[in-house]
Design an enzyme around this catalytic site. Structure first.
Site: not given
Ligand SMILES: Cc1ncc(COP(=O)(O)O)c(C=O)c1O
Length: 383
Positions: A41, A274, A322, A145
């Protein structure tokens, strides 16, 4: 042609090394076969969603984990085969639900189900399809969450299992503090999850894939491996906190680099950048590097960080802007325009890791690597 010298070098041999370290650690910690879901992700933690995912699949990871459906659809275009699990939950489309569900189905995505509404929505709008929609049920054991509260989850999960048009392939939970040196809360979460699985089993419910462990869990909690682990940060070469160290060998995959682009000589008491947050003490050379917070090199590092040129460290001076960062080169000019600069990562025994930079600004290594901006060219090494 890329003209800007600022780039993130992503070394696939280090990604392979980290994955092998993780696998070895799992093999040593348990005799069971454990699958790996590579977490990609947030643009693979800043390393580039598509190339990193393709590599991980070629290294044999079993699943890929993304945060949302846009990431997943983008990924599916490149990777036709690997199972893609979307950790985030659905925003139920009231406008064109059939179309919405068929896009997810067509892309062969695996949805996280964190509420009965989502389960029913997917079930209903999948009723005319040939195959059942694959889902993993998310249980909230303490992260607070998303997910079914573990306390009332038995009833909800059983109800989902009775739906005809979805296939519950997995069930999972997520640790809130597995990176902590103190594992008490993580073990409480694990116990709640295990109890639920036990109750479900008594009710005849079993799941092909049970999973729980993120990086902290992989490193420290073998009981949380179940059928699959979900490492993110450790794949990219960093420990999730300084409270766990030296469990396995890891190599930072990304080196954030640029080149010295401009050098000038300045007198003592010259204000730099700056807000004039730094004044020179003596005659000195100041180098300018075309990298700034617009590239993901944090402004908070102003007057705190160091960079490496020709195996020597130099301080950043004056506000990081920047597009530019200034460094003090000293009285004797050893650095030339065009010299390579390492700003984050490690090279030739010099460690400027994301964890070190994070410490300087009260952040975590996750943020430092995820911040590397889109405009930064990613260069892939050892492909
Ligand atoms: C559902 C879920 N699984 C696994 C992970 C991986 O976490 P990490 O990067 O701490 O291994 C994340 C990341 O936050 C997550 O949201």
């Amino acid at each position: 042609m890329i003209l800007n010298p600022t780039r993130a070098e992503i070394d696939f041999s280090k990604l392979a090394f980290n994955l092998e370290s993780i696998r070895k650690h799992i093999r040593i910690s348990t005799r069971k076969k454990v699958m790996v879901c590579g977490v990609v992700k947030a643009n693979a933690y800043g390393h580039g969603l598509e190339p990193v995912s393709q590599k991980l699949v070629s290294f044999g990871v079993d699943y890929l984990g993304v945060a949302n459906y846009d990431e997943a659809i983008k990924l599916r275009k490149l990777i036709p085969e690997a199972p893609i699990l979307v950790f985030g939950t659905l925003i139920h489309s009231k406008l064109q639900p059939e179309k919405y569900v068929s896009i997810l189905q067509k892309n062969n995505l695996i949805a996280t189900v964190a509420s009965l509404d989502t389960a029913k929505f997917l079930d209903y709008y999948n009723k005319d399809k040939d195959s059942r929609f694959k889902v993993h049920i998310k249980i909230d054991t303490g992260m607070r969450r998303i997910g079914f509260d573990v306390k009332g989850a038995l009833k909800n999960v059983m109800q989902i299992l009775s739906l005809k048009n979805i296939f519950v392939e997995g069930i999972f939970t997520h640790f809130a503090a597995s990176e902590s040196g103190n594992k008490k809360f993580a073990y409480q979460q694990l116990a709640l999850f295990q109890e639920l699985l036990h109750e479900l089993k008594k009710n005849g419910a079993e799941f092909p894939i049970v999973h729980c462990a993120n990086s902290g869990g992989v490193l420290d909690i073998p009981d949380a491996y179940f059928d699959m682990v979900r490492p993110g940060l450790i794949l990219y070469g960093y420990y999730p906190s300084s409270e766990i160290k030296n469990k396995i060998e890891l190599k930072p995959v990304m080196n954030f680099k640029s080149k010295v682009t401009f050098i000038k000589k300045v007198k003592p008491h010259t204000g730099i950048s700056y807000g004039r947050k730094y004044f020179t003490k003596e005659d000195t050379f100041i180098g300018s590097i075309p990298i700034g917070y617009g590239d993901g090199y944090w402004r908070l590092l102003t007057n705190k960080s160091k960079v490496c040129i020709n195996k020597k460290l130099y301080r950043t001076v004056g506000a990081i802007t920047m597009d530019w960062t200034m460094i003090e080169l000293g009285k004797v000019r050893k650095v030339k325009v065009g010299d390579d600069v390492l700003l984050m990562g490690s090279e030739n025994g010099i460690n400027l890791g994301a964890d070190k930079l994070a410490k300087l600004v009260g952040a975590i290594p996750y943020e430092m690597i995820c911040s590397v901006a889109d405009r930064v060219n990613r260069v892939y090494l050892n492909e």
